[in-house]
Motif scaffolding. Structure first.
Motif, short mmCIF file in Angstrom:
data_model
loop_
_atom_site.label_atom_id
_atom_site.label_comp_id
_atom_site.label_asym_id
_atom_site.label_seq_id
_atom_site.Cartn_x
_atom_site.Cartn_y
_atom_site.Cartn_z
N GLU A 142 5.53 2.92 -14.66
CA GLU A 142 6.46 3.81 -15.37
C GLU A 142 7.81 3.13 -15.55
O GLU A 142 8.42 3.19 -16.62
CB GLU A 142 6.64 5.12 -14.60
N LYS A 143 8.29 2.47 -14.50
CA LYS A 143 9.59 1.80 -14.57
C LYS A 143 9.56 0.65 -15.56
O LYS A 143 10.50 0.47 -16.34
CB LYS A 143 9.98 1.30 -13.17
N ALA A 144 8.48 -0.12 -15.54
CA ALA A 144 8.36 -1.25 -16.47
C ALA A 144 8.32 -0.76 -17.92
O ALA A 144 8.97 -1.34 -18.80
CB ALA A 144 7.12 -2.07 -16.15
N ILE A 145 7.57 0.30 -18.18
CA ILE A 145 7.48 0.83 -19.54
C ILE A 145 8.82 1.41 -19.99
O ILE A 145 9.23 1.25 -21.13
CB ILE A 145 6.36 1.89 -19.64
N HIS A 146 9.53 2.04 -19.06
CA HIS A 146 10.85 2.57 -19.39
C HIS A 146 11.81 1.44 -19.76
O HIS A 146 12.57 1.56 -20.72
CB HIS A 146 11.40 3.38 -18.21
N LEU A 147 11.78 0.34 -19.01
CA LEU A 147 12.64 -0.80 -19.33
C LEU A 147 12.25 -1.40 -20.68
O LEU A 147 13.11 -1.82 -21.46
CB LEU A 147 12.55 -1.87 -18.24
N GLY A 148 10.94 -1.45 -20.97
CA GLY A 148 10.49 -1.94 -22.27
C GLY A 148 10.98 -1.05 -23.40
O GLY A 148 11.36 -1.54 -24.47
N THR B 9 2.28 7.19 -18.15
CA THR B 9 0.92 6.93 -17.68
C THR B 9 0.31 8.20 -17.14
O THR B 9 1.02 9.15 -16.80
CB THR B 9 0.92 5.87 -16.56
N ARG B 10 -1.02 8.21 -17.03
CA ARG B 10 -1.71 9.34 -16.42
C ARG B 10 -2.85 8.81 -15.56
O ARG B 10 -3.40 7.75 -15.83
CB ARG B 10 -2.23 10.32 -17.46
N ILE B 11 -3.17 9.58 -14.52
CA ILE B 11 -4.29 9.26 -13.64
C ILE B 11 -5.37 10.31 -13.87
O ILE B 11 -5.12 11.51 -13.74
CB ILE B 11 -3.85 9.27 -12.16
N ILE B 12 -6.56 9.84 -14.22
CA ILE B 12 -7.71 10.72 -14.43
C ILE B 12 -8.74 10.38 -13.35
O ILE B 12 -9.27 9.27 -13.34
CB ILE B 12 -8.32 10.53 -15.83
N ILE C 166 -9.09 6.53 -13.48
CA ILE C 166 -8.65 5.75 -14.64
C ILE C 166 -7.14 5.90 -14.72
O ILE C 166 -6.62 7.01 -14.73
CB ILE C 166 -9.30 6.28 -15.94
N LEU C 167 -6.44 4.78 -14.75
CA LEU C 167 -5.00 4.76 -14.96
C LEU C 167 -4.79 4.29 -16.39
O LEU C 167 -5.18 3.17 -16.73
CB LEU C 167 -4.33 3.82 -13.95
N GLU C 168 -4.21 5.14 -17.23
CA GLU C 168 -4.07 4.79 -18.64
C GLU C 168 -2.70 5.19 -19.17
O GLU C 168 -2.01 6.02 -18.58
CB GLU C 168 -5.16 5.44 -19.47
N LEU C 169 -2.34 4.60 -20.30
CA LEU C 169 -1.11 4.95 -20.99
C LEU C 169 -1.33 6.22 -21.79
O LEU C 169 -2.38 6.39 -22.41
CB LEU C 169 -0.68 3.82 -21.92
N THR C 170 -0.35 7.12 -21.79
CA THR C 170 -0.52 8.37 -22.51
C THR C 170 -0.43 8.16 -24.02
O THR C 170 -1.12 8.83 -24.77
CB THR C 170 0.54 9.40 -22.08
N GLU C 171 0.41 7.25 -24.47
CA GLU C 171 0.55 6.99 -25.91
C GLU C 171 -0.33 5.81 -26.29
O GLU C 171 0.15 4.73 -26.65
CB GLU C 171 2.02 6.68 -26.25
#
Length: 176
Positions: free
Chosen positions: A49-55, A135-138, A153-158
């Motif tokens: 989450e932190k890495a995606i936020h920085l991106g 991200t979401r955990i299923i 499954i750890l995946e990106l929501t978008e």
């Protein structure tokens, strides 16, 4: 008692744990969906989450003045510290077609070759309007053979395959 003992050890040394987190986040950025154990997913989801936020911040950062360029470079360097910058397994390319018949020209342009480029140019762009929850955990019903670990499954929501379009929503409403 485990007061103020945050995090999981996962049965490995701290340096191994750091490398494992970096590799998992790189694989998540590269593939946009990974299958792992629930414990690992819960441990490394905040890092992703932190890495995606920085991106996302690096994508939205303006580049007019030297100070703004320096800020964008700072954000990208922080991403590299967290995640690293390895080459993508499948680089992101776009094809452009111009002309018709014999004069038809097809140009292929590479948009992203590394995880950092994909994080900023692709994933950051997709999540630019999202405030969090990248991200979401299923949880999966089946457990892993061998050690009986619970998987998820750890995946990106978008992501392209998790996107719900208006047509899907209409079909779901009609089914109800």
């Amino acid at each position: 008692m485990r007061h103020r003992k945050r995090g999981r050890k996962l049965g490995v040394t701290p340096s191994h744990r750091k490398a494992m987190g970096r590799n998992m986040v790189q694989a998540l950025i590269d593939n946009e969906r990974i299958v792992t154990t629930v414990e690992k997913a819960k441990q490394f989801q905040p890092l992703a989450e932190k890495a995606i936020h920085l991106g996302k911040l690096a994508f939205n950062a303006p580049e007019g003045t030297p100070e703004e360029k320096g800020h964008k470079l700072h954000l990208m360097r922080r991403c590299i510290e967290l995640v690293g910058n390895r080459k993508l397994e499948a680089p992101i390319t776009s094809t452009e077609t111009a002309g018709e018949g014999k004069e038809k020209v097809v140009k292929t342009r590479t948009l992203a070759r590394t995880t950092l480029q994909k994080l900023v140019q692709d994933i950051g762009k997709r999540n630019s309007k999202r405030d969090g929850g990248y991200t979401r955990i299923i949880r999966m019903a089946r457990r892993r053979t061998g050690d009986n670990a619970s998987q998820c499954i750890l995946e990106l929501t978008e992501s392209p395959w998790t996107k719900v379009t208006k047509e899907k929503k209409k079909a779901e409403k009609k089914a109800e």
